[in-house]
Design a protein around this motif. Sequence first.
Motif, short mmCIF file in Angstrom:
data_model
loop_
_atom_site.label_atom_id
_atom_site.label_comp_id
_atom_site.label_asym_id
_atom_site.label_seq_id
_atom_site.Cartn_x
_atom_site.Cartn_y
_atom_site.Cartn_z
N SER A 157 0.88 -1.11 0.00
CA SER A 157 0.00 -0.09 0.27
C SER A 157 0.78 1.28 0.03
O SER A 157 0.38 2.43 -0.09
CB SER A 157 -0.77 -0.03 1.10
N GLU A 158 2.23 1.16 0.07
CA GLU A 158 3.06 2.36 -0.08
C GLU A 158 2.94 3.43 -1.18
O GLU A 158 2.99 2.48 -2.30
CB GLU A 158 4.51 1.87 0.29
N SER A 159 2.97 4.36 -1.22
CA SER A 159 2.86 5.27 -2.47
C SER A 159 4.07 5.14 -3.17
O SER A 159 4.01 5.49 -4.44
CB SER A 159 2.68 6.58 -1.92
N TRP A 160 5.37 4.90 -2.69
CA TRP A 160 6.51 4.76 -3.50
C TRP A 160 6.62 3.26 -4.27
O TRP A 160 7.50 3.18 -4.86
CB TRP A 160 7.63 4.86 -2.57
N PHE A 161 5.67 2.54 -3.76
CA PHE A 161 5.81 1.15 -4.51
C PHE A 161 4.75 0.77 -5.64
O PHE A 161 3.42 1.31 -5.39
CB PHE A 161 5.53 0.29 -3.38
N ALA A 162 5.45 0.36 -6.75
CA ALA A 162 4.59 0.01 -7.80
C ALA A 162 3.86 -1.28 -8.00
O ALA A 162 2.67 -1.27 -8.70
CB ALA A 162 5.32 0.43 -9.17
N GLY A 163 4.42 -2.19 -7.11
CA GLY A 163 3.65 -3.61 -7.29
C GLY A 163 4.91 -4.35 -7.78
O GLY A 163 6.23 -3.97 -7.29
N GLY A 164 4.64 -5.83 -8.07
CA GLY A 164 5.61 -6.77 -8.09
C GLY A 164 5.11 -7.86 -9.06
O GLY A 164 3.71 -8.23 -9.13
N PHE A 165 6.15 -8.76 -9.21
CA PHE A 165 6.00 -10.08 -9.98
C PHE A 165 6.16 -11.30 -9.16
O PHE A 165 7.34 -11.46 -8.72
CB PHE A 165 6.55 -9.79 -11.30
N LEU A 166 5.37 -12.01 -8.69
CA LEU A 166 5.56 -13.32 -7.88
C LEU A 166 6.71 -14.31 -8.56
O LEU A 166 6.01 -14.58 -9.94
CB LEU A 166 4.08 -13.68 -7.59
N TRP A 167 7.47 -14.65 -7.87
CA TRP A 167 8.26 -15.74 -8.29
C TRP A 167 7.80 -17.03 -7.90
O TRP A 167 8.10 -17.05 -6.61
CB TRP A 167 9.58 -15.40 -8.11
N LYS A 168 7.33 -18.09 -8.61
CA LYS A 168 7.34 -18.12 -9.95
C LYS A 168 6.00 -18.93 -10.28
O LYS A 168 5.51 -19.51 -9.38
CB LYS A 168 8.30 -18.57 -10.64
N TRP A 169 5.41 -18.76 -11.61
CA TRP A 169 4.05 -19.36 -11.72
C TRP A 169 4.19 -20.21 -13.10
O TRP A 169 5.02 -19.82 -14.35
CB TRP A 169 3.20 -18.26 -12.02
N PHE A 170 3.93 -21.49 -12.99
CA PHE A 170 4.02 -22.52 -14.00
C PHE A 170 2.92 -22.72 -14.96
O PHE A 170 1.52 -22.44 -14.53
CB PHE A 170 4.43 -24.06 -13.69
N ILE A 171 3.11 -22.74 -16.33
CA ILE A 171 1.82 -22.98 -17.17
C ILE A 171 0.79 -24.03 -16.64
O ILE A 171 -0.36 -24.07 -16.64
CB ILE A 171 2.23 -23.12 -18.55
N ASP A 172 1.22 -25.32 -16.59
CA ASP A 172 0.55 -26.46 -16.10
C ASP A 172 -0.11 -26.52 -14.79
O ASP A 172 0.63 -27.23 -13.93
CB ASP A 172 0.96 -27.72 -16.64
N HIS A 173 -0.85 -25.79 -14.52
CA HIS A 173 -1.35 -25.39 -13.01
C HIS A 173 -1.65 -26.62 -12.29
O HIS A 173 -1.05 -26.74 -11.06
CB HIS A 173 -2.35 -24.56 -12.78
N ASN A 174 -2.30 -27.56 -12.64
CA ASN A 174 -2.87 -28.67 -12.08
C ASN A 174 -1.55 -29.66 -11.89
O ASN A 174 -1.74 -30.69 -10.98
CB ASN A 174 -3.81 -29.64 -12.94
N LYS A 175 -0.28 -29.70 -12.61
CA LYS A 175 0.66 -30.61 -12.24
C LYS A 175 1.88 -30.05 -11.58
O LYS A 175 2.85 -30.88 -11.64
CB LYS A 175 1.09 -31.11 -13.71
N VAL A 176 1.92 -28.82 -10.88
CA VAL A 176 2.81 -28.34 -10.57
C VAL A 176 2.60 -28.02 -8.71
O VAL A 176 1.35 -27.85 -8.50
CB VAL A 176 3.37 -26.89 -10.98
N GLY A 177 3.79 -27.55 -8.11
CA GLY A 177 3.36 -27.26 -6.89
C GLY A 177 2.93 -28.21 -5.64
O GLY A 177 3.47 -29.44 -6.04
N GLY A 178 2.04 -28.08 -5.04
CA GLY A 178 1.40 -29.02 -4.12
C GLY A 178 2.00 -28.88 -2.71
O GLY A 178 3.05 -28.35 -2.61
N ILE A 179 1.24 -29.66 -1.75
CA ILE A 179 1.54 -29.37 -0.50
C ILE A 179 3.09 -30.29 -0.27
O ILE A 179 3.47 -30.18 0.92
CB ILE A 179 0.66 -29.97 0.58
N GLU A 180 3.43 -30.99 -0.93
CA GLU A 180 4.82 -31.52 -0.92
C GLU A 180 5.89 -30.99 -1.65
O GLU A 180 7.09 -31.58 -1.59
CB GLU A 180 4.80 -32.97 -1.16
N ASN A 181 5.85 -29.72 -2.04
CA ASN A 181 6.66 -29.25 -2.88
C ASN A 181 7.42 -27.96 -2.01
O ASN A 181 6.75 -27.12 -1.51
CB ASN A 181 6.08 -28.33 -4.26
N SER A 182 8.61 -28.08 -2.23
CA SER A 182 9.52 -27.03 -1.16
C SER A 182 9.93 -25.72 -2.23
O SER A 182 10.79 -24.93 -1.62
CB SER A 182 10.63 -27.84 -0.80
#
Length: 342
Positions: A298-323
């Motif tokens: 919410s700071e006025s000097w801050f423009a925002g950002g890009f979360l690291w990182k996001w994969f295309i095939d959403h259903n096959k990545v990440g998950g609760i066992e992923n570190s």
Amino acid sequence: MIIRHPLILLLICIPLFYSCAQGEAKEISKQHKINGISFVAAGDTLQQDHIKPVLDLNANYAAVMPFGFIRSLDHPELAYNANRQWFGETFIGVKQYVDLLHHNKIKVMLKPQIWVSKGEYTGNVKMENEEAWTLLEKTYSSFILDFAKLAEESQVDMFCIGTELEKFIEHRPEYWEQLIKNIRAVYKGKLTYAANWDEYKRVPFWKSLDYVGIDAYFPVSESKTPSLEECKIGWMRWKEELKAFSEKEQRQILFAEYGYRSVDYAGKEPWKSDRSMTTVNLEAQVNTTQALYEEVWSESWFAGGFLWKWFIDHNKVGGIENSQFTPQNKPAENMIRQFYQK
């Protein structure tokens, strides 16, 4: 007392008008933060099914990241747009990604990056002699300007001129100033550079760009499972420095990358992608990420950002066992979704 004179009424109303206008401007600024993701290239075309999870996250921006490759830290020749690369890293692939993201009203930052063989840190790219520096400058210019032209053709909203290239900038500052001019000649959108969190104060050309871009891996806690409050306190020092730097450079701060792994000690050295760190800690990822949002966004000097990182095939990545860094299919994803919705 009833005031009837029109001039007096005007003088009274003007401060009220400006007060309301300033309040409205702040509200608009908050609404238009860059709620971005770092969209990892894949070996195939982007499909609408791949976009839906991005829309569900309430993201309004995506960084598309084609890579160029060099053999070693002192090798001056950069290879890119090659047949053996992922489709999403080629000219054709980048354009296809950008077009589909734009079709879904998601803005794009095009962020060409260098990959050094064996994953060595790009900040240490340094040539051994003048001949090698000159060749690196030539090949890097071709790489960046080719993608800058593509960015202009595809009406990309923002372009990142480099990522974590500290030694290259330190040793060749005049080259970078000229490169920025050359990019401006072919691309009319906003420009930034992605400096590492401990590099950004030494970058000499921020006033030639539109945003101070930072890969925001600031340490905020040394605890195994840091609490939300602990991480928020950890941000106090960095917020003061970032605000002061933004004022000095007269540019908003943009987190060209930000994020935390779902591991123990996630806030201690957030830049680490060490594969030996395998103990999953989902709470640590949630708390570190939420603290960043609550303290910085919410700071006025801050423009925002890009979360690291996001994969295309959403259903096959990440998950609760992923570190790893991605929040996909983890508790952090829902928290991010709720925050981006605001």
